[in-house]
Motif scaffolding. Structure first.
Motif, PDB file in Angstrom:
ATOM      1  N   PHE A  50       0.791  -1.212   0.352  1.00 18.30           N
ATOM      2  CA  PHE A  50      -0.131   0.087  -0.042  1.00 18.30           C
ATOM      3  C   PHE A  50       0.744   1.263  -0.113  1.00 18.30           C
ATOM      4  O   PHE A  50       0.458   2.219  -0.364  1.00 18.30           O
ATOM      5  CB  PHE A  50      -0.975   0.019   1.305  1.00 18.30           C
ATOM      6  N   PHE A  51       2.055   1.140   0.495  1.00 25.99           N
ATOM      7  CA  PHE A  51       3.005   2.272   0.541  1.00 25.99           C
ATOM      8  C   PHE A  51       4.032   2.085  -0.334  1.00 25.99           C
ATOM      9  O   PHE A  51       4.476   3.249  -1.116  1.00 25.99           O
ATOM     10  CB  PHE A  51       3.564   2.335   1.847  1.00 25.99           C
ATOM     11  N   LEU A  53       8.867   5.555   6.118  1.00 29.26           N
ATOM     12  CA  LEU A  53       7.487   6.063   5.650  1.00 29.26           C
ATOM     13  C   LEU A  53       7.699   7.518   5.698  1.00 29.26           C
ATOM     14  O   LEU A  53       7.115   8.049   4.565  1.00 29.26           O
ATOM     15  CB  LEU A  53       6.550   5.356   6.455  1.00 29.26           C
ATOM     16  N   GLY A  83       5.539   9.918  -1.745  1.00 32.27           N
ATOM     17  CA  GLY A  83       4.157   9.187  -1.860  1.00 32.27           C
ATOM     18  C   GLY A  83       3.584   9.685  -3.039  1.00 32.27           C
ATOM     19  O   GLY A  83       4.183  10.054  -3.905  1.00 32.27           O
ATOM     20  N   TYR A 102       3.627  11.237   3.087  1.00 37.08           N
ATOM     21  CA  TYR A 102       3.209  10.405   4.203  1.00 37.08           C
ATOM     22  C   TYR A 102       3.634  11.378   5.617  1.00 37.08           C
ATOM     23  O   TYR A 102       2.363  11.219   6.630  1.00 37.08           O
ATOM     24  CB  TYR A 102       3.679   9.008   4.301  1.00 37.08           C
ATOM     25  N   SER A 128      -2.469   5.887   4.365  1.00 37.79           N
ATOM     26  CA  SER A 128      -2.155   5.230   2.978  1.00 37.79           C
ATOM     27  C   SER A 128      -3.275   5.582   1.864  1.00 37.79           C
ATOM     28  O   SER A 128      -2.932   5.430   0.568  1.00 37.79           O
ATOM     29  CB  SER A 128      -1.996   3.773   2.817  1.00 37.79           C
ATOM     30  N   THR A 174      -4.612  10.518  -1.383  1.00 38.20           N
ATOM     31  CA  THR A 174      -3.603   9.574  -1.557  1.00 38.20           C
ATOM     32  C   THR A 174      -3.735   8.325  -2.288  1.00 38.20           C
ATOM     33  O   THR A 174      -4.875   7.707  -1.840  1.00 38.20           O
ATOM     34  CB  THR A 174      -2.926   9.332   0.071  1.00 38.20           C
ATOM     35  N   TYR A 196      -3.551   4.760  -2.614  1.00 41.19           N
ATOM     36  CA  TYR A 196      -3.382   3.757  -1.410  1.00 41.19           C
ATOM     37  C   TYR A 196      -2.788   2.442  -2.178  1.00 41.19           C
ATOM     38  O   TYR A 196      -2.170   1.539  -1.107  1.00 41.19           O
ATOM     39  CB  TYR A 196      -4.754   3.033  -0.856  1.00 41.19           C
TER      40      TYR A 196
END
Length: 381
Positions: free
Chosen positions: A139-140, A234, A239, A255, A311, A316, A318
């Motif tokens: 997801f990241f 993270l 992102g 993030y 996320s 954002t 995801y």
């Protein structure tokens, strides 16, 4: 209820199911240490019968998590579960091993022997959380897929496939990313921490409890190392964001920005971290404290839920695509229709009643701590 509200609402529910699933991985965590915690055949049976009372909760939550994703965000379901099927098949295979092991290890006619099925439980206890953590890390970190929505309206297309994996590994390539492994290892050691705390609380045996206190330190230290390392990574990594037109772009420190913009989620996450550390610390320091699983369990839910929401919320993406940036999935471009989400909203109102029944059943099962006399019963695993 606007369409935007429903998208965020169902993202919240799916994330909550994911957080509850991580807590329930204490079953896998305890099973991964069954030989070191139990030490003797009788001790191992105590642990297996303790986790055997709860393994259905974990399996059911995993299935419900997948079902909720399918109903609310079907494009993710078809892309991840359909494209990265080798990764998900491995996860499901380890859980099938678990179910079979509980039922057959002490049955008459078991020519493989109890130790073989106990080893299957250890495999599930190690690989299950590791692979689930790796799947969540995508997801990241992103995955290697391409979305082809035009195929849905192209009358000349004989293969109306919406999404496809960009390589032949079908999900296994995610495990080549070291940060995916770091997050997976963090989840695995977290499961071992929760499993140890659960056994201390649920098994009324001083020999096992004293051994579990030592194992708790050995699980907590690597968990904290891997978790802190990934959290720092993270906060510092780029992102993926989308604008009102749905265009995906790479945003530095996205993030970290989410943690600042959604400060209320950050506070919840920090409260969860404090609860987990409190449960671990007090259990290690106090030999009489056996209720660490409860503050730790609540803390885990309060940590995982904000992480999953970070996320997806605040514009954002995801589920980023490393093969085609514009194929990245968001809660806007991957969700069900407004009618479907609205209808399911009313159905979701029964969830509190389901949770109340689960709490009632849990209390009934745990009304009496498991003891050595309980494993002589004909219905024992």
């Amino acid at each position: 209820m606007s369409y935007d509200f429903l998208q965020h609402y169902w993202c919240f529910l799916v994330s909550l199911l994911g957080a509850l699933l991580v807590f329930l991985l204490f079953v896998q965590g305890a099973n991964s240490m069954v030989r070191s915690l139990g030490y003797t055949d009788e001790g191992r049976r105590l642990i297996i019968n303790s986790t055997g009372r709860k393994w259905e909760f974990t399996f059911t939550t995993l299935v419900t998590f997948g079902g909720a994703f399918f109903a609310s965000f079907p494009l993710f379901y078809s892309t991840s579960f359909g494209g990265a099927y080798w990764l998900w098949m491995l996860i499901l295979f380890t859980f099938v091993l678990q179910a079979v092991s509980y039922e057959f290890q002490n049955k008459l006619g078991n020519f493989l022997g109890p130790k073989t099925f106990q080893m299957f439980l250890v495999i599930n206890g190690l690989l299950g959380p590791l692979l689930l953590g790796g799947a969540v890390a995508t997801f990241f970190e992103g995955s290697n897929f391409i979305i082809m929505k035009d195929n849905m309206i192209d009358a000349s297309s004989f293969t109306p496939i919406i999404s496809r994996w960009a390589n032949a590994s079908h999900g296994l390539d995610a495990l080549l990313n070291p940060w995916v492994l770091v997050f997976g290892l963090a989840v695995m050691f977290l499961a071992r921490v929760l499993g140890t705390l659960y056994i201390i609380n649920n098994v009324n045996d001083e020999d096992i409890r004293s051994r579990a206190s030592v194992r708790l330190v050995g699980a907590a230290v690597p968990f904290l190392v891997f978790f802190v390392a990934y959290l720092v990574h993270l906060l510092l990594k780029d992102g993926y964001a989308y604008d009102d037109a749905g265009v995906i772009s790479v945003v530095p420190y996205k993030y970290l920005t989410n943690f600042i913009d959604m400060w209320y989620l950050t506070i919840i996450l920090l409260v969860g971290v404090v609860l987990v550390l409190y449960a671990i610390g007090k259990t290690i320091v106090s030999k009489t404290y056996i209720k660490g699983i409860w503050p730790a369990g609540i803390g885990v839910v309060l940590v995982v839920l904000p992480l999953l929401l970070m996320s997806a919320w605040n514009h954002t993406a995801y589920y980023p695509s490393t093969a085609d940036l514009q194929s990245s999935l968001t809660i806007v471009n991957s969700c069900s229709s407004e009618f479907t989400l609205r209808t399911m909203f009313y159905v979701s109102l029964i969830i509190p009643f389901v949770l109340a029944y689960i709490v009632y059943a849990w209390r009934a099962i745990d009304k009496k701590k498991i003891e050595r006399a309980d494993i002589t019963d004909d219905h024992a695993y």
